[in-house]
Design an enzyme around this catalytic site. Structure first.
Site, PDB file in Angstrom:
ATOM      1  CG  PHE A  81      35.253  47.912  49.271  1.00 27.36           C
ATOM      2  CD1 PHE A  81      35.941  49.007  48.564  1.00 27.36           C
ATOM      3  CD2 PHE A  81      34.660  48.177  50.274  1.00 27.36           C
ATOM      4  CE1 PHE A  81      35.952  50.164  49.071  1.00 27.36           C
ATOM      5  CE2 PHE A  81      34.510  49.489  50.929  1.00 27.36           C
ATOM      6  CZ  PHE A  81      35.314  50.512  50.284  1.00 27.36           C
ATOM      7  CB  ALA A  83      34.430  42.805  42.946  1.00 30.44           C
ATOM      8  CB  THR A 130      34.194  50.443  38.461  1.00 31.94           C
ATOM      9  OG1 THR A 130      35.283  50.906  37.554  1.00 31.94           O
ATOM     10  CG2 THR A 130      33.340  49.590  37.813  1.00 31.94           C
ATOM     11  CG  ASP A 131      36.436  54.988  36.013  1.00 32.24           C
ATOM     12  OD1 ASP A 131      36.735  53.741  35.866  1.00 32.24           O
ATOM     13  OD2 ASP A 131      37.127  55.763  35.595  1.00 32.24           O
ATOM     14  CD  GLU A 132      37.298  49.231  33.595  1.00 28.36           C
ATOM     15  OE1 GLU A 132      36.879  48.267  32.953  1.00 28.36           O
ATOM     16  OE2 GLU A 132      38.438  49.077  33.989  1.00 28.36           O
ATOM     17  CE1 TYR A 156      35.666  44.652  37.913  1.00 28.44           C
ATOM     18  CE2 TYR A 156      36.446  46.470  36.406  1.00 28.44           C
ATOM     19  CZ  TYR A 156      36.006  45.716  37.698  1.00 28.44           C
ATOM     20  OH  TYR A 156      35.967  46.960  38.608  1.00 28.44           O
ATOM     21  CB  ALA A 158      29.350  43.388  31.338  1.00 26.46           C
ATOM     22  CE  LYS A 160      32.177  46.875  40.358  1.00 30.14           C
ATOM     23  NZ  LYS A 160      32.344  46.639  41.848  1.00 30.14           N
ATOM     24  CG  ASP A 278      45.185  47.345  22.238  1.00 32.91           C
ATOM     25  OD1 ASP A 278      45.442  47.471  23.428  1.00 32.91           O
ATOM     26  OD2 ASP A 278      44.581  48.548  21.657  1.00 32.91           O
TER      27      ASP A 278
HETATM   28  P1  NAD Z   1      41.024  43.196  44.968  1.00 35.55           P
HETATM   29  O1  NAD Z   1      40.809  42.183  43.670  1.00 35.55           O
HETATM   30  O2  NAD Z   1      42.263  43.599  45.135  1.00 35.55           O
HETATM   31  O3  NAD Z   1      40.127  42.841  46.080  1.00 35.55           O
HETATM   32  C1  NAD Z   1      38.828  42.178  46.082  1.00 35.55           C
HETATM   33  C2  NAD Z   1      38.571  41.354  47.290  1.00 35.55           C
HETATM   34  O4  NAD Z   1      37.364  40.924  47.093  1.00 35.55           O
HETATM   35  C3  NAD Z   1      39.560  40.476  47.636  1.00 35.55           C
HETATM   36  O5  NAD Z   1      39.777  40.472  48.784  1.00 35.55           O
HETATM   37  C4  NAD Z   1      39.171  39.123  47.366  1.00 35.55           C
HETATM   38  O6  NAD Z   1      39.462  38.027  48.541  1.00 35.55           O
HETATM   39  C5  NAD Z   1      37.581  39.470  47.480  1.00 35.55           C
HETATM   40  N1  NAD Z   1      36.362  38.634  47.069  1.00 35.55           N
HETATM   41  C6  NAD Z   1      36.295  38.388  45.787  1.00 35.55           C
HETATM   42  N2  NAD Z   1      35.496  37.421  45.465  1.00 35.55           N
HETATM   43  C7  NAD Z   1      34.708  37.238  46.617  1.00 35.55           C
HETATM   44  C8  NAD Z   1      33.404  36.500  46.907  1.00 35.55           C
HETATM   45  N3  NAD Z   1      33.038  35.733  46.239  1.00 35.55           N
HETATM   46  N4  NAD Z   1      33.404  36.648  48.398  1.00 35.55           N
HETATM   47  C9  NAD Z   1      33.850  37.309  49.254  1.00 35.55           C
HETATM   48  N5  NAD Z   1      35.010  38.097  49.129  1.00 35.55           N
HETATM   49  C10 NAD Z   1      35.486  37.898  47.629  1.00 35.55           C
HETATM   50  O7  NAD Z   1      40.095  44.611  44.218  1.00 35.55           O
HETATM   51  P2  NAD Z   1      40.147  46.153  44.731  1.00 35.55           P
HETATM   52  O8  NAD Z   1      40.915  46.624  43.452  1.00 35.55           O
HETATM   53  O9  NAD Z   1      40.541  46.366  45.878  1.00 35.55           O
HETATM   54  O10 NAD Z   1      38.576  46.607  44.128  1.00 35.55           O
HETATM   55  C11 NAD Z   1      37.666  46.694  45.164  1.00 35.55           C
HETATM   56  C12 NAD Z   1      36.470  47.190  44.684  1.00 35.55           C
HETATM   57  O11 NAD Z   1      36.471  48.359  44.068  1.00 35.55           O
HETATM   58  C13 NAD Z   1      35.876  46.149  43.595  1.00 35.55           C
HETATM   59  O12 NAD Z   1      34.640  46.247  43.667  1.00 35.55           O
HETATM   60  C14 NAD Z   1      36.043  46.998  42.054  1.00 35.55           C
HETATM   61  O13 NAD Z   1      35.341  46.637  41.411  1.00 35.55           O
HETATM   62  C15 NAD Z   1      35.980  48.415  42.691  1.00 35.55           C
HETATM   63  N6  NAD Z   1      36.844  49.250  41.975  1.00 35.55           N
HETATM   64  C16 NAD Z   1      38.443  49.142  41.943  1.00 35.55           C
HETATM   65  C17 NAD Z   1      38.984  50.243  41.343  1.00 35.55           C
HETATM   66  C18 NAD Z   1      40.642  50.062  41.053  1.00 35.55           C
HETATM   67  O14 NAD Z   1      41.274  50.763  40.390  1.00 35.55           O
HETATM   68  N7  NAD Z   1      41.245  48.958  41.925  1.00 35.55           N
HETATM   69  C19 NAD Z   1      38.470  51.342  40.791  1.00 35.55           C
HETATM   70  C20 NAD Z   1      37.020  51.372  40.768  1.00 35.55           C
HETATM   71  C21 NAD Z   1      36.330  50.412  41.415  1.00 35.55           C
HETATM   72  O1  DAU Z   2      38.706  52.229  36.009  1.00 35.71           O
HETATM   73  C1  DAU Z   2      38.540  51.699  37.261  1.00 35.71           C
HETATM   74  C2  DAU Z   2      38.933  50.296  36.985  1.00 35.71           C
HETATM   75  O2  DAU Z   2      40.503  50.442  36.738  1.00 35.71           O
HETATM   76  C3  DAU Z   2      38.698  49.207  37.889  1.00 35.71           C
HETATM   77  O3  DAU Z   2      37.122  49.021  38.114  1.00 35.71           O
HETATM   78  C4  DAU Z   2      39.140  47.846  37.634  1.00 35.71           C
HETATM   79  O4  DAU Z   2      39.068  47.059  38.852  1.00 35.71           O
HETATM   80  C5  DAU Z   2      40.802  48.221  37.788  1.00 35.71           C
HETATM   81  O5  DAU Z   2      41.478  46.882  37.557  1.00 35.71           O
HETATM   82  C6  DAU Z   2      40.869  49.084  36.587  1.00 35.71           C
HETATM   83  O6  DAU Z   2      40.859  48.634  35.349  1.00 35.71           O
HETATM   84  P1  DAU Z   2      42.106  48.904  34.052  1.00 35.71           P
HETATM   85  O7  DAU Z   2      41.814  47.849  32.969  1.00 35.71           O
HETATM   86  O8  DAU Z   2      41.883  50.416  33.790  1.00 35.71           O
HETATM   87  O9  DAU Z   2      43.501  48.771  34.797  1.00 35.71           O
HETATM   88  P2  DAU Z   2      44.753  47.953  34.558  1.00 35.71           P
HETATM   89  O10 DAU Z   2      45.613  48.170  35.810  1.00 35.71           O
HETATM   90  O11 DAU Z   2      44.404  46.259  34.167  1.00 35.71           O
HETATM   91  O12 DAU Z   2      45.197  48.539  33.144  1.00 35.71           O
HETATM   92  C7  DAU Z   2      45.114  50.012  33.285  1.00 35.71           C
HETATM   93  C8  DAU Z   2      45.838  50.383  31.853  1.00 35.71           C
HETATM   94  O13 DAU Z   2      46.845  49.607  31.718  1.00 35.71           O
HETATM   95  C9  DAU Z   2      44.784  49.729  30.698  1.00 35.71           C
HETATM   96  O14 DAU Z   2      44.802  50.768  29.712  1.00 35.71           O
HETATM   97  C10 DAU Z   2      45.531  48.513  30.465  1.00 35.71           C
HETATM   98  C11 DAU Z   2      46.983  48.982  30.382  1.00 35.71           C
HETATM   99  N1  DAU Z   2      47.741  47.737  30.628  1.00 35.71           N
HETATM  100  C12 DAU Z   2      47.678  46.833  31.882  1.00 35.71           C
HETATM  101  C13 DAU Z   2      48.252  45.976  32.083  1.00 35.71           C
HETATM  102  C14 DAU Z   2      48.009  45.083  33.473  1.00 35.71           C
HETATM  103  C15 DAU Z   2      48.973  47.729  29.844  1.00 35.71           C
HETATM  104  O15 DAU Z   2      49.336  48.422  29.122  1.00 35.71           O
HETATM  105  N2  DAU Z   2      49.942  46.528  30.184  1.00 35.71           N
HETATM  106  C16 DAU Z   2      49.453  45.570  31.394  1.00 35.71           C
HETATM  107  O16 DAU Z   2      50.296  44.567  31.496  1.00 35.71           O
END
Ligand code: NAD
Ligand code: DAU
Length: 346
Positions: A81, A83, A130-132, A156, A158, A160, A278
């Site tokens: 996980f 990242a 991720t779906d991104e 980000y 790119a 991933k 934006d």
């Molecule tokens: P997060 O930022 O909350 O957690 C990331 C964790 O990774 C942290 O605990 C951080 O300390 C650790 N980390 C970062 N760099 C590191 C390194 N070099 N070595 C060891 N540990 C390190 O992120 P999250 O939202 O929990 O996402 C977890 C995973 O899921 C990521 O791979 C992210 O790309 C993926 N993902 C997240 C979402 C989302 O909506 N949050 C959606 C799809 C995929």
């Molecule tokens: O789709 C999966 C991804 O979702 C994960 O891979 C990423 O780790 C996770 O951060 C997330 O990316 P998004 O860019 O979609 O999430 P974020 O919460 O940053 O933003 C969600 C949407 O809200 C996006 O369209 C941008 C908008 N936004 C976000 C922030 C932080 C705002 O309008 N205002 C804000 O302050």
């Protein structure tokens, strides 16, 4: 199973650790986490008493440390996980994203291959993507499938995509039993308060402006974090090697609808909504076709979105001691610099 989890102190990783420790047949769970700004030891505090659990502070790009840990712990499975996870930070600190998301992933893949070659024991590897990586959809474009071409559009995504393709390459060229999940936006407790939902909740609780990018009509598909963890677990134990599984919540929402929903749940005024410029390269819409995960893994998300959002809001109301210290000087500096550029007043 002896499991190594990377990034287990983050939002999704910590939920996954709790999920894994509740499964039958799990002998050992080791968390490797560098504790960056988003990694919080308190996220795993309740697990520390479990004798099967061990937390190791370390960086996944440190090959010597990763090799030594794998040789010591001999995991039979790895769930990766760790990242750099925030798109907005990748706009001005891309190098750290390349290092962790690409080089760190490579380091783990090589260590898993090295352990297999040295011991003859297979190590199942689950790479969390991720779906991104699929890029961007228009409103009437349908949904991402696993065979949708990758088209990442911000630093980000790119990086991933780089980690995701390296992982699949190791499955093909080195025969690693490796599975990739690509999930949509997760939400729930313990998400760092820089992402949309926790930022809006915590700003509203402090009566600060709620910064909405562009026209607020970008669409994300929201997946309850524990549903994602169940999908990652199913893919880890039942996924076909070399295969990708999309995980989605089936909850497409415009950002502005989420923000209004949060204000209503907190009984705060809509006058807190502040329109800012934006996000550069802002993807319009993400949507997931999760048919493969349903048919091959038997996975479906369970949490209705309105209930999940209400539970999330309640968690942040009840756990102010968790998030208030995170909004420290370094968070303020990030927040002011980033949103200052996007046009948030004062
Ligand atoms: P997060 O930022 O909350 O957690 C990331 C964790 O990774 C942290 O605990 C951080 O300390 C650790 N980390 C970062 N760099 C590191 C390194 N070099 N070595 C060891 N540990 C390190 O992120 P999250 O939202 O929990 O996402 C977890 C995973 O899921 C990521 O791979 C992210 O790309 C993926 N993902 C997240 C979402 C989302 O909506 N949050 C959606 C799809 C995929
Ligand atoms: O789709 C999966 C991804 O979702 C994960 O891979 C990423 O780790 C996770 O951060 C997330 O990316 P998004 O860019 O979609 O999430 P974020 O919460 O940053 O933003 C969600 C949407 O809200 C996006 O369209 C941008 C908008 N936004 C976000 C922030 C932080 C705002 O309008 N205002 C804000 O302050």
């Amino acid at each position: 199973m002896r499991l190594l989890v990377t990034g287990g102190c983050g939002f999704i990783g910590s939920a996954f650790l709790r999920h894994a420790l509740a499964q039958p047949g799990v002998e050992r769970v080791v968390d490797l986490d560098a504790l960056t700004y988003s990694g919080r030891r308190e996220n795993v505090a309740e697990l520390e008493a479990d004798p099967r659990f061990r937390h190791v502070q370390g960086d996944i790009t440190d090959a010597a440390l990763v090799d030594a840990l794998l040789r010591e712990e001999r995991p039979t499975a790895i769930a990766h996980f760790a990242a750099e996870s925030h798109v907005d930070r990748s706009l001005f600190a891309a190098r750290r994203f390349v290092r962790t998301n690409v080089e760190g992933t490579l380091c783990l893949l090589e260590a898993a291959r090295g352990l297999r070659d040295a011991t003859g024991a297979e190590v199942r590897f689950l790479h969390v993507s991720t779906d991104e990586v699929y890029g961007d959809l228009e409103t009437d474009d349908g949904a991402f499938r696993e065979d949708t071409p990758l088209d990442p559009r911000n630093p980000y995504s790119a990086t991933k995509a780089g980690g995701d393709l390296l992982a699949l390459a190791f499955a093909r060229t080195h025969g690693l039993p490796l599975v990739v999940t690509r999930s949509s936006n997760n939400y729930g407790p313990r998400q760092f308060p820089e992402k949309l939902i926790p930022l809006m909740i915590t700003n509203a609780l402090e009566d600060r402006p709620l910064p909405v990018y562009g026209d607020g009509r970008n669409v994300r598909d929201w997946l309850w974090v524990d549903d994602n963890c169940a999908g990652v677990w199913a893919a880890l134990v039942r996924g076909a090697p070399g295969r990708v599984y999309n995980l989605g919540g089936g909850n497409e929402r415009e950002n502005i609808a989420i923000v209004r929903g949060i204000l209503a749940l907190l009984d705060k005024p809509e006058s807190l909504i502040t329109w800012v410029k934006d996000r550069p390269g802002h993807d319009r819409r993400y949507a997931i076709d999760a048919t493969r995960a349903r048919e091959e893994l038997g996975w479906t998300p369970a949490m209705p979105f309105e209930e999940g959002l209400a539970r999330t809001v309640r968690w942040y109301v009840d756990h102010q001691a968790w998030w208030r210290p995170l909004r420290d000087a370094s968070f303020e500096a990030y927040y002011k610099a980033h949103y200052g550029k996007l046009g948030l007043p004062g």
